[in-house]
Design an enzyme around this catalytic site. Sequence first.
Site, short mmCIF file in Angstrom:
data_model
loop_
_atom_site.label_atom_id
_atom_site.label_comp_id
_atom_site.label_asym_id
_atom_site.label_seq_id
_atom_site.Cartn_x
_atom_site.Cartn_y
_atom_site.Cartn_z
N ARG A 151 -8.91 41.27 -20.46
CA ARG A 151 -9.60 41.12 -21.74
C ARG A 151 -9.30 42.25 -22.72
NH1 ARG A 151 -14.63 41.22 -22.18
NH2 ARG A 151 -14.77 39.74 -23.89
N CYS B 132 3.17 47.13 -14.01
CA CYS B 132 4.35 47.69 -14.68
C CYS B 132 4.36 47.19 -16.12
CB CYS B 132 5.62 47.29 -13.94
SG CYS B 132 7.09 48.17 -14.51
N GLU C 22 -25.03 25.51 -23.58
CA GLU C 22 -24.00 25.82 -22.59
C GLU C 22 -23.76 27.33 -22.44
OE1 GLU C 22 -21.37 21.79 -23.47
OE2 GLU C 22 -20.77 23.70 -24.37
N PRO C 23 -24.78 28.07 -22.00
CA PRO C 23 -24.56 29.50 -21.79
C PRO C 23 -23.76 29.74 -20.52
CG PRO C 23 -26.78 28.91 -21.14
CD PRO C 23 -26.15 27.66 -21.69
N TYR D 225 -8.06 41.01 -26.19
CA TYR D 225 -9.02 41.11 -27.29
C TYR D 225 -9.41 42.55 -27.66
CZ TYR D 225 -10.09 36.41 -25.36
OH TYR D 225 -10.02 35.14 -24.86
N GLY E 199 -22.53 30.72 -26.48
CA GLY E 199 -22.04 31.82 -27.31
C GLY E 199 -22.96 33.01 -27.44
N TYR F 294 -15.40 35.89 -17.49
CA TYR F 294 -14.02 35.93 -18.01
C TYR F 294 -13.17 37.03 -17.39
CZ TYR F 294 -16.16 32.83 -21.37
OH TYR F 294 -16.84 31.78 -21.93
#
Length: 435
Positions: free
Chosen positions: A328, A359, A288-289, A332, A243, A388
């Site tokens: 993204r 479209c 867990e990067p 987001y 994170g 991502y």
Amino acid sequence: MKINQRGHLEIGGADSVELANKFGTPLYVFDEMHIRNMMRIYQDTINEAYDGNGLVLYASKAFSCKAIYAIAKQEGIGVDVVSGGELYTAMQAGFPAEKICMHGNNKLKREIEYALDCKVGTIVVDAYSEADMLDEEASKRGMVQEVLIRINPGVEAHTHAYVQTATPDSKFGFSIADGTAEKITAYVLQKKHLRLKGFHCHIGSQIFEKQSFVLAVEKNLAFISAIKKTLGYEAETLNMGGGFGIWYTDEDAKIGVEGYRDYLYALIETVKDGCEKYGLKRPFINIEPGRSIVGEAGITLYTVGAIKEIPGIRKYVAIDGGMFDNPRYALYQSKYTALLANRANEKPCEIVSIAGKCCESGDLIGTNFNLAKAQTGDILAVLSTGAYNYSMASNYNRNLIPPAVLVKDGKAEYIVKPQTYEDLVRNDVIPESLK
């Protein structure tokens, strides 16, 4: 990255305009040494600050392909996977199964079977039914599978609501606060073909506040201490997830090498202090990067197409990519930095929206980009797209997912080849009734 003498953006020693000309656009570009350096920063810090009693696990969901697993294998770190597809890719790359940790809040039976057949090192339990299925399938194979339990410490990190994963209302994990984490622990300890190694938690993504990670560690250790007293079980492993945030725009902090070391040092010191406070053995730790390893290592190159100005409202600069290679912003409202790679020295002079070719009215890479005056044919670079973007790409409107190249010392090679129209229709079938 830098701007070279020709005024072009350069990444990994390669001229981005030459990359666009050679490989075409849209194109994902990754700097190999940046990826390796980030992996080393994390693992070296664990080795120095925690006597090597831990392992970095690269988070596959950020960017998964055979090449990234080959790099992770060479760097001696582990990986985490969240699907059968990610696991298959890692196995096809020859990654050692004992260094793989498998996650997921709803693992399918076929994924569990495949993981056990591959002899994956650790599987993270996130449901009672999953514990039952794992125990049953391990029994069939005459094996004992090492597992962690995903717990929810209730830490609300300051990040986008969609990427907060340890708040009370989350599909992930078992809450410490309401007692469900203790209940699932007791349940898993009774399973004959599961060996509980410890606990896993992940508080969210794109987090810049060191204190969020510190608080999560403190809550986990308090829980481990409580479980030791009530159930007589002491965790051997503590997986603190990932994170760590990265730079996308100047609204974000530029953490840098020492900054990431500081995050991990703070986490490790909190583990040491907590173990001393509660009289616990120091657990083996995992982090867990994913995003922070590959995010800033990647850029996406596009070619500018149509330019449309609506007087008094907005100016659109359209590119040959869009939400099919980077969804993204649509998901987001994620912000990025962009520049004209072929005229990187020119000062920004206008505010534009970068539009995709789908479209779809919402097909934007973003709004309010401060760019030099764009012209049709320019090469546009969007920065920090290593995480991502390819992972979340799709064939929406039957557009082709862009290829990816890995750059080192000015030389580039494909790590994901270009799709073709034949790839799009490869699995299509016309039933006999329609012929």
